[in-house]
Design an enzyme around this catalytic site. Sequence first.
Site, PDB file in Angstrom:
ATOM      1  N   CYS A 151       0.818  -1.226   0.000  1.00 34.07           N
ATOM      2  CA  CYS A 151       0.000   0.000   0.000  1.00 34.07           C
ATOM      3  C   CYS A 151       0.846   1.269   0.000  1.00 34.07           C
ATOM      4  CB  CYS A 151      -0.961  -0.010   1.181  1.00 34.07           C
ATOM      5  SG  CYS A 151      -2.156  -1.340   1.031  1.00 34.07           S
ATOM      6  N   CYS A 176       0.650   2.536   6.271  1.00 37.38           N
ATOM      7  CA  CYS A 176       0.975   1.161   6.667  1.00 37.38           C
ATOM      8  C   CYS A 176       0.898   0.285   5.417  1.00 37.38           C
ATOM      9  CB  CYS A 176      -0.022   0.653   7.704  1.00 37.38           C
ATOM     10  SG  CYS A 176      -1.726   0.651   7.112  1.00 37.38           S
ATOM     11  N   HIS A 189      -9.341   3.304  -1.807  1.00 40.00           N
ATOM     12  CA  HIS A 189      -7.930   2.925  -1.665  1.00 40.00           C
ATOM     13  C   HIS A 189      -7.478   2.003  -2.804  1.00 40.00           C
ATOM     14  CE1 HIS A 189      -4.204   1.534  -0.111  1.00 40.00           C
ATOM     15  NE2 HIS A 189      -4.647   0.468   0.524  1.00 40.00           N
TER      16      HIS A 189
END
Length: 435
Positions: A97, A421, A391
């Site tokens: 990510c 994260c 996302h």
Amino acid sequence: MAQTGNGSTGRRAAVVAGLRTPFVKSGGAFRDLSAVELGALLVNELVARSGIDPKEFDAVVFGQVIASPLVTFIGREMVLRTQLPRSVPAHTVSRACATSIQAVTDAAGQIALGDAQVVLAGGAESLSDAPFFASRPLAQAIVGASRAKGIVKKVRAFGALGPKDLAPVPPGLKEPTTGLTMGESAEKMAQVNGIARADQDAFAFQSHRRAAAAWASGKLAAEVMSVSVPPRHERIADFDDNIRKDVSLEAMAALKPVFDRRYGTITAGNASPLTDGAAAVVLMSEEKARALGVKPLGFVRAYAYAALDPRDQLLQGPAYAAPKALDRAGLRLADMDLVDMHEAFAAQVLSNLQAFASKKFAAEALGRAEPLGEVDPEKLNVNGGSIALGHPFAATGARMIHQTLRELGRRGGAHALVTVCAAGGLGAAVVLDRE
Ligand SMILES: CC(C)(COP(=O)(O)OP(=O)(O)OC[C@H]1O[C@@H](n2cnc3c(N)ncnc32)[C@H](O)[C@@H]1OP(=O)(O)O)[C@@H](O)C(=O)NCCC(=O)NCCS
């Protein structure tokens, strides 16, 4: 001269432009587009809007997390499918990510070293186009059949297959070390840190309220292109379709937990959704920006990556990476005018904020006498975050850096912290300067 990510001094990279597609729930308006196609639409538009001559670009760094085996080299495709000259070298990055944070810091590193002056950095993800695989026995049977001589032997190669071998295998979204999905790992964090369901819902509620307000005020329109969706161009995507303008705490409280149906706290409402989209920024050396008369949105002052054992709190990376980046910047959390933390799950953000403020965490996990500190809620994710905005894994970091710099400019602030994260127990943090 500024501190670069590894703490050495070098040329400071300016962020001079940025753009993203709308972030669209997967299976929606972008369902027929691949990440490469989404990325190319974005890069074409960003280069055009930046006003920078395509010939000025020295490099492209672009990422994708769930890469397609059909087009494996998204970085180079961002050159070959756009108006950038074919002489521009490119590479692909992946850091789960934090992928487009990696793209941006790679670009900043190239600029700091003097290897490049103008670099485009970003990422694209299409979870609508996630690859599905054949099971190992089916793949072996196909290879066996292709080598077998004669139709009988070819057919026999499939003889040992059972019905379950024929089922398509989805991409692995589980953490290999633990066998837990991201959602299950976040559920574990909620339990360990005592993060109540009501607090998670309240945080997610605020993410939607702030994202909706940012759109309503016109702030985000300048950061987001509208897409007339090829090939038929019957649909226009021009907003982030996961945002709930009418979000209500009562409706959120009624949602059932997804990852631990019996005792869990994480729901579709307080988790980030599966999303399609692309985002990128253009970075330049300060000298080049001056020479071209381009006004920077801001600068990459310092950055850091950190990692923890995935068997511990998988998504606690920001609590490890942020102190490192702030140390390298020579700044404190209290100096930040804005903090933007990726919202994989509300439980993960609240767990990280708890660790930021914890003397025990500082002493035991970081070996520091003092905790990083409390984050002022009025400075945190002020225009919403990934829970509301969506996302698309590889696009989120570039979205955050661009969005944060523009907000820093509007507020006349000096510094901001962006932190993410990522799978594998990774954390990424970038300290940005406005001037
Ligand atoms: C959590 C998750 C499983 C939910 O997926 P989903 O069930 O397809 O989600 P949906 O959008 O369909 O939402 C489910 C329901 O909740 C409702 N809902 C979602 N958010 C809501 C909100 N804020 N308020 C009220 N209702 C909400 C939806 O309307 C839907 O209702 P319906 O079933 O009546 O249509 C999926 O988003 C997910 O896997 N997220 C995590 C992704 C991840 O791991 N990312 C990595 C992070 S680094």
